[in-house]
Every structure is written in structure tokens, then in C-alpha cells.
Motif scaffolding. Sequence first.
Motif, PDB file in Angstrom:
ATOM      1  N   UNK A   1       0.823  -1.231  -0.123  1.00  0.00           N
ATOM      2  CA  UNK A   1      -0.163  -0.235   0.017  1.00  0.00           C
ATOM      3  C   UNK A   1       0.821   1.278   0.107  1.00  0.00           C
ATOM      4  N   UNK A   2       0.461   1.980  -0.645  1.00  0.00           N
ATOM      5  CA  UNK A   2       1.097   3.464  -0.745  1.00  0.00           C
ATOM      6  C   UNK A   2       0.547   4.410  -0.272  1.00  0.00           C
ATOM      7  N   UNK A   3       1.100   5.767  -0.319  1.00  0.00           N
ATOM      8  CA  UNK A   3       0.537   6.970  -0.018  1.00  0.00           C
ATOM      9  C   UNK A   3       0.313   7.806  -1.349  1.00  0.00           C
ATOM     10  N   UNK A   4      -0.843   7.936  -1.697  1.00  0.00           N
ATOM     11  CA  UNK A   4      -1.012   8.561  -3.117  1.00  0.00           C
ATOM     12  C   UNK A   4      -1.612   9.833  -3.096  1.00  0.00           C
ATOM     13  N   UNK A   5      -0.881  10.806  -4.113  1.00  0.00           N
ATOM     14  CA  UNK A   5      -1.325  12.220  -4.450  1.00  0.00           C
ATOM     15  C   UNK A   5      -1.242  12.185  -5.718  1.00  0.00           C
ATOM     16  N   UNK A   6      -1.996  13.340  -6.202  1.00  0.00           N
ATOM     17  CA  UNK A   6      -1.994  13.473  -7.522  1.00  0.00           C
ATOM     18  C   UNK A   6      -2.040  15.118  -7.860  1.00  0.00           C
ATOM     19  N   UNK A   7      -1.448  15.373  -9.071  1.00  0.00           N
ATOM     20  CA  UNK A   7      -1.567  16.813  -9.591  1.00  0.00           C
ATOM     21  C   UNK A   7      -2.199  16.831 -10.825  1.00  0.00           C
ATOM     22  N   UNK A   8      -3.157  17.761 -11.402  1.00  0.00           N
ATOM     23  CA  UNK A   8      -3.778  17.816 -12.551  1.00  0.00           C
ATOM     24  C   UNK A   8      -3.783  19.213 -13.342  1.00  0.00           C
ATOM     25  N   UNK A   9      -4.263  19.142 -14.454  1.00  0.00           N
ATOM     26  CA  UNK A   9      -4.413  20.374 -15.142  1.00  0.00           C
ATOM     27  C   UNK A   9      -5.710  21.136 -14.931  1.00  0.00           C
ATOM     28  N   UNK A  10      -5.804  22.361 -14.026  1.00  0.00           N
ATOM     29  CA  UNK A  10      -7.014  22.661 -13.791  1.00  0.00           C
ATOM     30  C   UNK A  10      -7.916  23.197 -14.918  1.00  0.00           C
ATOM     31  N   UNK A  11      -7.323  23.523 -15.935  1.00  0.00           N
ATOM     32  CA  UNK A  11      -8.117  23.753 -17.315  1.00  0.00           C
ATOM     33  C   UNK A  11      -8.916  22.627 -17.654  1.00  0.00           C
ATOM     34  N   UNK A  12      -8.729  21.682 -17.517  1.00  0.00           N
ATOM     35  CA  UNK A  12      -9.356  20.460 -17.980  1.00  0.00           C
ATOM     36  C   UNK A  12     -10.063  19.752 -17.126  1.00  0.00           C
ATOM     37  N   UNK A  13      -9.490  19.810 -15.657  1.00  0.00           N
ATOM     38  CA  UNK A  13     -10.655  19.051 -14.757  1.00  0.00           C
ATOM     39  C   UNK A  13     -11.755  19.816 -14.433  1.00  0.00           C
ATOM     40  N   UNK A  14     -12.956  19.019 -14.117  1.00  0.00           N
ATOM     41  CA  UNK A  14     -14.304  19.872 -13.678  1.00  0.00           C
ATOM     42  C   UNK A  14     -13.966  20.562 -12.282  1.00  0.00           C
ATOM     43  N   UNK A  15     -14.637  21.516 -12.053  1.00  0.00           N
ATOM     44  CA  UNK A  15     -14.701  22.300 -10.810  1.00  0.00           C
ATOM     45  C   UNK A  15     -15.552  21.675  -9.789  1.00  0.00           C
ATOM     46  N   UNK A  16     -16.638  21.140 -10.071  1.00  0.00           N
ATOM     47  CA  UNK A  16     -17.604  20.525  -9.403  1.00  0.00           C
ATOM     48  C   UNK A  16     -17.048  19.409  -8.610  1.00  0.00           C
ATOM     49  N   UNK A  17     -17.204  19.280  -7.438  1.00  0.00           N
ATOM     50  CA  UNK A  17     -16.309  18.013  -6.821  1.00  0.00           C
ATOM     51  C   UNK A  17     -16.925  16.720  -7.304  1.00  0.00           C
ATOM     52  N   UNK A  18     -18.234  16.170  -7.395  1.00  0.00           N
ATOM     53  CA  UNK A  18     -18.787  15.051  -7.708  1.00  0.00           C
ATOM     54  C   UNK A  18     -18.101  14.776  -9.302  1.00  0.00           C
ATOM     55  N   UNK A  19     -18.382  15.758 -10.326  1.00  0.00           N
ATOM     56  CA  UNK A  19     -17.901  15.697 -11.542  1.00  0.00           C
ATOM     57  C   UNK A  19     -16.375  15.463 -11.560  1.00  0.00           C
ATOM     58  N   UNK A  20     -15.792  16.228 -10.690  1.00  0.00           N
ATOM     59  CA  UNK A  20     -14.158  15.883 -10.558  1.00  0.00           C
ATOM     60  C   UNK A  20     -13.969  14.599 -10.127  1.00  0.00           C
ATOM     61  N   UNK A  21     -14.385  13.885  -9.222  1.00  0.00           N
ATOM     62  CA  UNK A  21     -14.227  12.616  -8.680  1.00  0.00           C
ATOM     63  C   UNK A  21     -14.512  11.536  -9.999  1.00  0.00           C
ATOM     64  N   UNK A  22     -15.631  11.880 -10.725  1.00  0.00           N
ATOM     65  CA  UNK A  22     -15.761  10.903 -11.916  1.00  0.00           C
ATOM     66  C   UNK A  22     -14.806  11.163 -12.853  1.00  0.00           C
ATOM     67  N   UNK A  23     -14.446  12.424 -13.104  1.00  0.00           N
ATOM     68  CA  UNK A  23     -13.193  12.664 -14.271  1.00  0.00           C
ATOM     69  C   UNK A  23     -12.197  11.919 -13.519  1.00  0.00           C
ATOM     70  N   UNK A  24     -11.799  11.968 -12.612  1.00  0.00           N
ATOM     71  CA  UNK A  24     -10.611  11.383 -11.877  1.00  0.00           C
ATOM     72  C   UNK A  24     -10.641   9.876 -11.972  1.00  0.00           C
ATOM     73  N   UNK A  25     -11.674   9.206 -11.738  1.00  0.00           N
ATOM     74  CA  UNK A  25     -11.803   7.689 -12.145  1.00  0.00           C
ATOM     75  C   UNK A  25     -11.800   7.518 -13.335  1.00  0.00           C
ATOM     76  N   UNK A  26     -12.185   8.178 -14.358  1.00  0.00           N
ATOM     77  CA  UNK A  26     -11.862   7.997 -15.650  1.00  0.00           C
ATOM     78  C   UNK A  26     -10.456   8.023 -15.999  1.00  0.00           C
ATOM     79  N   UNK A  27      -9.803   9.370 -15.759  1.00  0.00           N
ATOM     80  CA  UNK A  27      -8.267   9.374 -15.824  1.00  0.00           C
ATOM     81  C   UNK A  27      -7.707   8.040 -15.482  1.00  0.00           C
ATOM     82  N   UNK A  28      -7.864   7.911 -14.181  1.00  0.00           N
ATOM     83  CA  UNK A  28      -7.091   6.575 -13.557  1.00  0.00           C
ATOM     84  C   UNK A  28      -7.330   5.244 -14.177  1.00  0.00           C
ATOM     85  N   UNK A  29      -8.165   5.255 -15.102  1.00  0.00           N
ATOM     86  CA  UNK A  29      -8.370   3.858 -15.814  1.00  0.00           C
ATOM     87  C   UNK A  29      -7.051   3.763 -17.004  1.00  0.00           C
ATOM     88  N   UNK A  30      -6.308   4.690 -16.990  1.00  0.00           N
ATOM     89  CA  UNK A  30      -5.038   4.845 -17.910  1.00  0.00           C
ATOM     90  C   UNK A  30      -5.422   3.960 -19.191  1.00  0.00           C
TER      91      UNK A  30
END
Length: 122
Positions: A1-30
Motif C-alpha cells: 500500500x502506498x501514500x497516493x497524491x495527484x496533480x492535474x491540469x486545472x483547465x481540464x478538470x471539472x470544478x464541481x466535486x462530484x464531476x471531478x471525482x468521476x473525471x478522476x476515476x476515468x483518468x485513472x483507468x489509464x
Amino acid sequence: MSYDLAVFDPSVAPKDREQFLTWFTTQTEWSEAHAYDDPKVSSPALRAWFLDIIKEFPPMNGPYSTSSLPDDEASVTDYSIGQSLVYAAFAWSKAEQAYDTMYRLAEKHQVGFFNVSSDTAD
């Protein structure tokens, strides 16, 4: 298990929390059509951030990894690098230093910061 952090391009990521979490999940499908160990695929700000952070947390894989491990082997970090997101898996023993360094460099390079390991996903 690791300690996980991420950085992202704020011009691409949604500002809304729930939309962001959905976007993040999609991004981490690699599913982007490239290897995930080279920052050349990322935005200029994410690339600059990556080149700064690897001074303290060298990459485990990719073109910037080194065959000689640093004195502090726990600093070696596993990065997954996408076009709009860089995901970093740190050793738990480095959690506080990793958080502080990532946050400081995220501000410097004006990229978004996401604490993946937080219970509240902040």
C-alpha cells in the motif's frame, strides 16, 4: 500500500466535486494511447512540476529513472503520467514530506492538487 497524491491540469478538470471525482476515476483507468512513465505527454505545467518533484522523489520507472538509487531509497516514487494528470505513489514513511513537497510545487506551477489517500478525497 502506498501514500497516493495527484496533480492535474486545472483547465481540464471539472470544478464541481462530484464531476471531478468521476473525471478522476476515468483518468485513472489509464486508457490513453501512450506509456505512462514519460512527462512528454503532459501539459507544460505538469511537465515542469514533474521535473521539479523528481529532484526530491526520483521516479521508479521511465526515462528519468536512474539505475543508482538515492541514499534514501524510500524516496523513489512510482508515477503514472497522463496528459492531464500525474498520479504519484509514495512510501508511507515519506507521507508528510511528499504532501508538503507536492503541495508547494503544485502552487508554484499552478496545477491542481488532489489528496487521493485522504478519507474525504480533498
